[in-house]
Every structure is written in C-alpha cells, then in structure tokens.
Design a protein around this motif. Structure first.
Motif, PDB file in Angstrom:
ATOM      1  N   ARG A  25       6.233  65.234 -52.847  1.00 33.59           N
ATOM      2  CA  ARG A  25       5.021  64.867 -53.578  1.00 33.59           C
ATOM      3  C   ARG A  25       5.035  63.380 -53.856  1.00 33.59           C
ATOM      4  N   GLU A  26       3.878  62.796 -53.850  1.00 32.77           N
ATOM      5  CA  GLU A  26       3.783  61.373 -54.167  1.00 32.77           C
ATOM      6  C   GLU A  26       3.387  61.229 -55.625  1.00 32.77           C
ATOM      7  N   PHE A  27       4.323  60.751 -56.421  1.00 32.83           N
ATOM      8  CA  PHE A  27       4.103  60.540 -57.842  1.00 32.83           C
ATOM      9  C   PHE A  27       4.274  59.067 -58.145  1.00 32.83           C
ATOM     10  N   GLU A  28       3.697  58.656 -59.257  1.00 27.33           N
ATOM     11  CA  GLU A  28       4.011  57.329 -59.762  1.00 27.33           C
ATOM     12  C   GLU A  28       5.451  57.358 -60.282  1.00 27.33           C
ATOM     13  N   ILE A  29       6.050  56.202 -60.371  1.00 25.49           N
ATOM     14  CA  ILE A  29       7.469  56.123 -60.737  1.00 25.49           C
ATOM     15  C   ILE A  29       7.738  56.728 -62.117  1.00 25.49           C
ATOM     16  N   GLY A  30       6.812  56.638 -63.037  1.00 23.79           N
ATOM     17  CA  GLY A  30       7.002  57.218 -64.365  1.00 23.79           C
ATOM     18  C   GLY A  30       7.124  58.731 -64.318  1.00 23.79           C
ATOM     19  N   TYR A  31       6.338  59.368 -63.452  1.00 20.65           N
ATOM     20  CA  TYR A  31       6.424  60.818 -63.322  1.00 20.65           C
ATOM     21  C   TYR A  31       7.755  61.249 -62.725  1.00 20.65           C
ATOM     22  N   VAL A  32       8.235  60.511 -61.752  1.00 21.63           N
ATOM     23  CA  VAL A  32       9.522  60.843 -61.124  1.00 21.63           C
ATOM     24  C   VAL A  32      10.641  60.733 -62.152  1.00 21.63           C
ATOM     25  N   ASN A  33      10.636  59.670 -62.931  1.00 24.63           N
ATOM     26  CA  ASN A  33      11.653  59.532 -63.979  1.00 24.63           C
ATOM     27  C   ASN A  33      11.543  60.661 -64.993  1.00 24.63           C
ATOM     28  N   GLY A  34      10.318  61.054 -65.333  1.00 28.23           N
ATOM     29  CA  GLY A  34      10.114  62.146 -66.286  1.00 28.23           C
ATOM     30  C   GLY A  34      10.629  63.474 -65.779  1.00 28.23           C
ATOM     31  N   ILE A  35      10.395  63.739 -64.491  1.00 27.65           N
ATOM     32  CA  ILE A  35      10.870  65.006 -63.912  1.00 27.65           C
ATOM     33  C   ILE A  35      12.391  65.098 -64.010  1.00 27.65           C
ATOM     34  N   TRP A  36      13.078  64.004 -63.698  1.00 26.66           N
ATOM     35  CA  TRP A  36      14.544  64.033 -63.745  1.00 26.66           C
ATOM     36  C   TRP A  36      15.067  64.056 -65.172  1.00 26.66           C
ATOM     37  N   PHE A  37      14.355  63.426 -66.097  1.00 25.44           N
ATOM     38  CA  PHE A  37      14.752  63.510 -67.505  1.00 25.44           C
ATOM     39  C   PHE A  37      14.635  64.954 -68.003  1.00 25.44           C
ATOM     40  N   ILE A  38      13.562  65.625 -67.637  1.00 24.75           N
ATOM     41  CA  ILE A  38      13.384  67.026 -68.026  1.00 24.75           C
ATOM     42  C   ILE A  38      14.471  67.890 -67.407  1.00 24.75           C
ATOM     43  N   TRP A  39      14.829  67.614 -66.150  1.00 26.68           N
ATOM     44  CA  TRP A  39      15.900  68.392 -65.512  1.00 26.68           C
ATOM     45  C   TRP A  39      17.212  68.209 -66.279  1.00 26.68           C
ATOM     46  N   LEU A  40      17.545  66.987 -66.665  1.00 23.76           N
ATOM     47  CA  LEU A  40      18.777  66.751 -67.428  1.00 23.76           C
ATOM     48  C   LEU A  40      18.739  67.450 -68.784  1.00 23.76           C
ATOM     49  N   PHE A  41      17.594  67.411 -69.443  1.00 26.86           N
ATOM     50  CA  PHE A  41      17.448  68.061 -70.744  1.00 26.86           C
ATOM     51  C   PHE A  41      17.679  69.557 -70.630  1.00 26.86           C
ATOM     52  N   TRP A  42      17.093  70.182 -69.600  1.00 30.35           N
ATOM     53  CA  TRP A  42      17.247  71.632 -69.469  1.00 30.35           C
ATOM     54  C   TRP A  42      18.613  72.024 -68.932  1.00 30.35           C
ATOM     55  N   CYS A  43      19.260  71.154 -68.174  1.00 26.82           N
ATOM     56  CA  CYS A  43      20.610  71.482 -67.697  1.00 26.82           C
ATOM     57  C   CYS A  43      21.601  71.559 -68.851  1.00 26.82           C
ATOM     58  N   TRP A  44      21.325  70.854 -69.935  1.00 25.22           N
ATOM     59  CA  TRP A  44      22.182  70.975 -71.114  1.00 25.22           C
ATOM     60  C   TRP A  44      22.196  72.422 -71.594  1.00 25.22           C
ATOM     61  N   ASN A  45      21.065  73.097 -71.545  1.00 22.11           N
ATOM     62  CA  ASN A  45      20.988  74.489 -71.962  1.00 22.11           C
ATOM     63  C   ASN A  45      21.809  75.369 -71.024  1.00 22.11           C
ATOM     64  N   TYR A  46      21.764  75.111 -69.729  1.00 21.43           N
ATOM     65  CA  TYR A  46      22.577  75.881 -68.786  1.00 21.43           C
ATOM     66  C   TYR A  46      24.065  75.669 -69.065  1.00 21.43           C
ATOM     67  N   PHE A  47      24.439  74.427 -69.329  1.00 23.25           N
ATOM     68  CA  PHE A  47      25.828  74.106 -69.642  1.00 23.25           C
ATOM     69  C   PHE A  47      26.274  74.820 -70.918  1.00 23.25           C
ATOM     70  N   ALA A  48      25.413  74.800 -71.939  1.00 26.35           N
ATOM     71  CA  ALA A  48      25.748  75.449 -73.203  1.00 26.35           C
ATOM     72  C   ALA A  48      25.896  76.955 -73.020  1.00 26.35           C
ATOM     73  N   TYR A  49      25.061  77.551 -72.195  1.00 24.92           N
ATOM     74  CA  TYR A  49      25.157  78.986 -71.938  1.00 24.92           C
ATOM     75  C   TYR A  49      26.482  79.317 -71.243  1.00 24.92           C
ATOM     76  N   ALA A  50      26.900  78.459 -70.327  1.00 23.16           N
ATOM     77  CA  ALA A  50      28.101  78.753 -69.548  1.00 23.16           C
ATOM     78  C   ALA A  50      29.379  78.615 -70.358  1.00 23.16           C
ATOM     79  N   PHE A  51      29.466  77.628 -71.211  1.00 25.44           N
ATOM     80  CA  PHE A  51      30.744  77.324 -71.831  1.00 25.44           C
ATOM     81  C   PHE A  51      30.885  77.790 -73.264  1.00 25.44           C
ATOM     82  N   ASP A  52      29.788  77.990 -73.990  1.00 23.47           N
ATOM     83  CA  ASP A  52      29.810  78.585 -75.331  1.00 23.47           C
ATOM     84  C   ASP A  52      30.881  77.964 -76.225  1.00 23.47           C
ATOM     85  N   ARG A  53      30.834  76.680 -76.365  1.00 21.14           N
ATOM     86  CA  ARG A  53      31.779  75.976 -77.231  1.00 21.14           C
ATOM     87  C   ARG A  53      31.089  75.618 -78.545  1.00 21.14           C
ATOM     88  N   GLY A  54      31.805  75.018 -79.440  1.00 26.47           N
ATOM     89  CA  GLY A  54      31.202  74.530 -80.671  1.00 26.47           C
ATOM     90  C   GLY A  54      30.430  73.253 -80.371  1.00 26.47           C
TER      91      GLY A  54
END
Length: 96
Positions: A25-54
């Motif tokens: 897809r052709e996005f402006e650079i701000g949208y591309v940065n936003g997509i990857w920021f959202i991916w990093l934010f949601w990957c934290w939830n996957y990490f938290a689910y996997a490791f269940d630490r304090g």
C-alpha cells in the motif's frame, strides 16, 4: 499449545501482515510510522501473555503477572488484541 508459542505465532503473523500492508500500500510516511508503532504497542500484550511476569504497568489485568492476574482475562485480552490488530490491518489494507 503453550502461551509462549501462541504469543510467538501472533507476533510473527501480525509482523508479516504489517510488513505486507506497508509494502503493497502507498501511505504517507506518518501512516507507515503509525502502523509500526501500533504493532509494537500490541506486541507488548503478546509478550505479557507469554511470560506472565510481574510486569509494569500493573494496572492492566492482563499484564499483572506473578499469579496476581486472572488467566482467563489474560487469555481474553490476548485474543481480543489479536482480533483487533488483524481488523486494523484489514482496514488499512482495503480502505481507500
């Protein structure tokens, strides 16, 4: 399937689909940065689910590890996060 494997699959699949959306897809650079920021934010939830630490912030029940969180709420938050992430990617891929 263990939580670590589920988490690895979810993070890997969302990474691949996020990369495909940004490549084809052709996005402006701000949208591309936003997509990857959202991916990093949601990957934290996957990490938290996997490791269940304090983990911080402990205000989120799915991140409140060390046996303090509710496992069914953690699993629900994991699956809801994955569904919302894929819905977001589908919207970004097919919206005009």
């Amino acid at each position: 399937m263990t939580p670590k494997i589920k988490s690895a699959w979810a993070a890997s699949l969302t990474f691949i689909f996020t990369a495909l959306v940004t490549i084809f897809r052709e996005f402006e650079i701000g949208y591309v940065n936003g997509i990857w920021f959202i991916w990093l934010f949601w990957c934290w939830n996957y990490f938290a689910y996997a490791f269940d630490r304090g983990m911080l912030p402990s205000t989120f029940i799915e991140l409140d590890g060390g046996g303090k969180g509710n496992p069914s709420w953690r699993a629900g938050a994991f699956w809801i996060t994955a569904l919302v992430h894929f819905a977001f990617l589908a919207t970004m891929a097919f919206a005009d």
